[in-house]
Design a protein around this motif. Sequence first.
Motif, PDB file in Angstrom:
ATOM      1  N   GLU A 139     -12.331 -56.281  11.844  1.00  0.00           N
ATOM      2  CA  GLU A 139     -11.368 -55.370  11.224  1.00  0.00           C
ATOM      3  C   GLU A 139     -11.548 -55.306   9.707  1.00  0.00           C
ATOM      4  O   GLU A 139     -11.077 -54.378   9.060  1.00  0.00           O
ATOM      5  CB  GLU A 139      -9.944 -55.822  11.556  1.00  0.00           C
ATOM      6  CG  GLU A 139      -9.630 -55.761  13.050  1.00  0.00           C
ATOM      7  CD  GLU A 139      -8.503 -56.703  13.414  1.00  0.00           C
ATOM      8  OE1 GLU A 139      -7.395 -56.201  13.676  1.00  0.00           O
ATOM      9  OE2 GLU A 139      -8.732 -57.930  13.439  1.00  0.00           O
ATOM     10  N   GLY A 140     -12.210 -56.314   9.140  1.00  0.00           N
ATOM     11  CA  GLY A 140     -12.488 -56.327   7.712  1.00  0.00           C
ATOM     12  C   GLY A 140     -11.367 -56.865   6.858  1.00  0.00           C
ATOM     13  O   GLY A 140     -11.550 -57.160   5.680  1.00  0.00           O
ATOM     14  N   THR A 141     -10.199 -57.020   7.426  1.00  0.00           N
ATOM     15  CA  THR A 141      -9.028 -57.530   6.719  1.00  0.00           C
ATOM     16  C   THR A 141      -7.967 -57.857   7.759  1.00  0.00           C
ATOM     17  O   THR A 141      -8.156 -57.596   8.959  1.00  0.00           O
ATOM     18  CB  THR A 141      -8.495 -56.485   5.712  1.00  0.00           C
ATOM     19  OG1 THR A 141      -7.506 -57.080   4.870  1.00  0.00           O
ATOM     20  CG2 THR A 141      -7.894 -55.277   6.404  1.00  0.00           C
ATOM     21  N   ILE A 142      -6.858 -58.446   7.333  1.00  0.00           N
ATOM     22  CA  ILE A 142      -5.760 -58.716   8.272  1.00  0.00           C
ATOM     23  C   ILE A 142      -5.272 -57.393   8.856  1.00  0.00           C
ATOM     24  O   ILE A 142      -5.122 -56.399   8.151  1.00  0.00           O
ATOM     25  CB  ILE A 142      -4.620 -59.458   7.556  1.00  0.00           C
ATOM     26  CG1 ILE A 142      -5.084 -60.865   7.160  1.00  0.00           C
ATOM     27  CG2 ILE A 142      -3.372 -59.546   8.433  1.00  0.00           C
ATOM     28  CD1 ILE A 142      -4.085 -61.629   6.312  1.00  0.00           C
ATOM     29  N   THR A 143      -5.041 -57.388  10.156  1.00  0.00           N
ATOM     30  CA  THR A 143      -4.660 -56.150  10.829  1.00  0.00           C
ATOM     31  C   THR A 143      -3.455 -55.480  10.185  1.00  0.00           C
ATOM     32  O   THR A 143      -2.511 -56.140   9.744  1.00  0.00           O
ATOM     33  CB  THR A 143      -4.365 -56.412  12.321  1.00  0.00           C
ATOM     34  OG1 THR A 143      -4.046 -55.159  12.949  1.00  0.00           O
ATOM     35  CG2 THR A 143      -3.216 -57.386  12.504  1.00  0.00           C
ATOM     36  N   ARG A 144      -3.528 -54.158  10.125  1.00  0.00           N
ATOM     37  CA  ARG A 144      -2.402 -53.355   9.636  1.00  0.00           C
ATOM     38  C   ARG A 144      -1.524 -52.868  10.781  1.00  0.00           C
ATOM     39  O   ARG A 144      -0.504 -52.208  10.549  1.00  0.00           O
ATOM     40  CB  ARG A 144      -2.931 -52.123   8.895  1.00  0.00           C
ATOM     41  CG  ARG A 144      -3.162 -52.277   7.406  1.00  0.00           C
ATOM     42  CD  ARG A 144      -3.906 -53.476   7.004  1.00  0.00           C
ATOM     43  NE  ARG A 144      -4.188 -53.446   5.564  1.00  0.00           N
ATOM     44  CZ  ARG A 144      -4.400 -54.518   4.836  1.00  0.00           C
ATOM     45  NH1 ARG A 144      -4.354 -55.705   5.386  1.00  0.00           N
ATOM     46  NH2 ARG A 144      -4.668 -54.425   3.557  1.00  0.00           N
ATOM     47  N   ASP A 145      -1.916 -53.158  12.017  1.00  0.00           N
ATOM     48  CA  ASP A 145      -1.099 -52.729  13.155  1.00  0.00           C
ATOM     49  C   ASP A 145       0.303 -53.331  13.022  1.00  0.00           C
ATOM     50  O   ASP A 145       0.443 -54.541  12.798  1.00  0.00           O
ATOM     51  CB  ASP A 145      -1.734 -53.187  14.463  1.00  0.00           C
ATOM     52  CG  ASP A 145      -0.960 -52.723  15.676  1.00  0.00           C
ATOM     53  OD1 ASP A 145      -1.295 -51.659  16.223  1.00  0.00           O
ATOM     54  OD2 ASP A 145       0.012 -53.420  16.061  1.00  0.00           O
ATOM     55  N   PRO A 146       1.348 -52.517  13.136  1.00  0.00           N
ATOM     56  CA  PRO A 146       2.716 -53.018  12.929  1.00  0.00           C
ATOM     57  C   PRO A 146       3.096 -54.178  13.845  1.00  0.00           C
ATOM     58  O   PRO A 146       3.937 -55.007  13.484  1.00  0.00           O
ATOM     59  CB  PRO A 146       3.594 -51.780  13.213  1.00  0.00           C
ATOM     60  CG  PRO A 146       2.692 -50.615  12.967  1.00  0.00           C
ATOM     61  CD  PRO A 146       1.333 -51.063  13.384  1.00  0.00           C
ATOM     62  N   ASP A 147       2.474 -54.258  15.021  1.00  0.00           N
ATOM     63  CA  ASP A 147       2.784 -55.326  15.962  1.00  0.00           C
ATOM     64  C   ASP A 147       1.702 -56.392  16.040  1.00  0.00           C
ATOM     65  O   ASP A 147       1.711 -57.233  16.947  1.00  0.00           O
ATOM     66  CB  ASP A 147       3.032 -54.732  17.356  1.00  0.00           C
ATOM     67  CG  ASP A 147       4.256 -53.820  17.380  1.00  0.00           C
ATOM     68  OD1 ASP A 147       5.290 -54.214  16.792  1.00  0.00           O
ATOM     69  OD2 ASP A 147       4.169 -52.735  17.958  1.00  0.00           O
TER      70      ASP A 147
END
Length: 255
Positions: free
Chosen positions: A127-135
């Motif tokens: 993902e290249g970074t901490i997930t931005r998915d709200p959940d």
Amino acid sequence: MTKVRRLQERRGWAWTVVVSIVKPTLVLTTKRDWIDGEKVPATGGCIVVVNHVSHLDPMTLGHFLYEHGRLVRYLAKDALFRTPVLKHIVRDAGQIPVARQTDRAVSAYDAAVEAVRRGECVGVYPEGTITRDPDGWPMRGKTGAARIALATGAPVVPIGQWGAQEVLPAYTARPHVLPRRTTHYKVGDPVDLQDLAGRELTPEVLAEATDRIMAAITVLVADLRGEPAPAVRFDPSTTGARVIGNPHHKKRGRR
């Protein structure tokens, strides 16, 4: 919990220092649920691909792999290589600097390919970074892991993880250590990219390989969470979310 394996690689001073500090700290402050760790290759070049939920992830994954006989080489942001004291540790530990979102990022790819060809275990957060998915679900992946895999032919080992974000929530500095939280890791079978090997690395081929990698990780995360994953992976580029950095900070305007 899966059985641990004895480390065969030479640690070096940096790994010795890190292990002596990080391992007892994690043992004291977290509980561990490790599943199918024996699927991580005991020797030889490989790419481990993992979802990203917390700044604690490199330590918990490093601990997990260390106890299964491997030292992990991360693609780490280049700022760490300019930080006093830390720069000496990450260099001696064989970590790979990457200048994200710059033309110099290709040098990290070259270094990762060479590390895998030398028989090392390279860890990538696609993902290249901490997930931005709200959940907290795995979001859209980048093509770096796919490029390394198709260039080397090495196995791509998917790992799903969950729980580190309860110990250290994303973009916070205060860990939650009491009561002790559990970090869960589950390893899957290597991602099948055989039909893509030897083909020109077109955007379509890289997108297909990356989608398979993210799908394999997501299945493992869903199993750990005991619930179905979203039908469509979150894509920060379609929501205006920051691609890197703290998503809660406003974007800086162009100067």
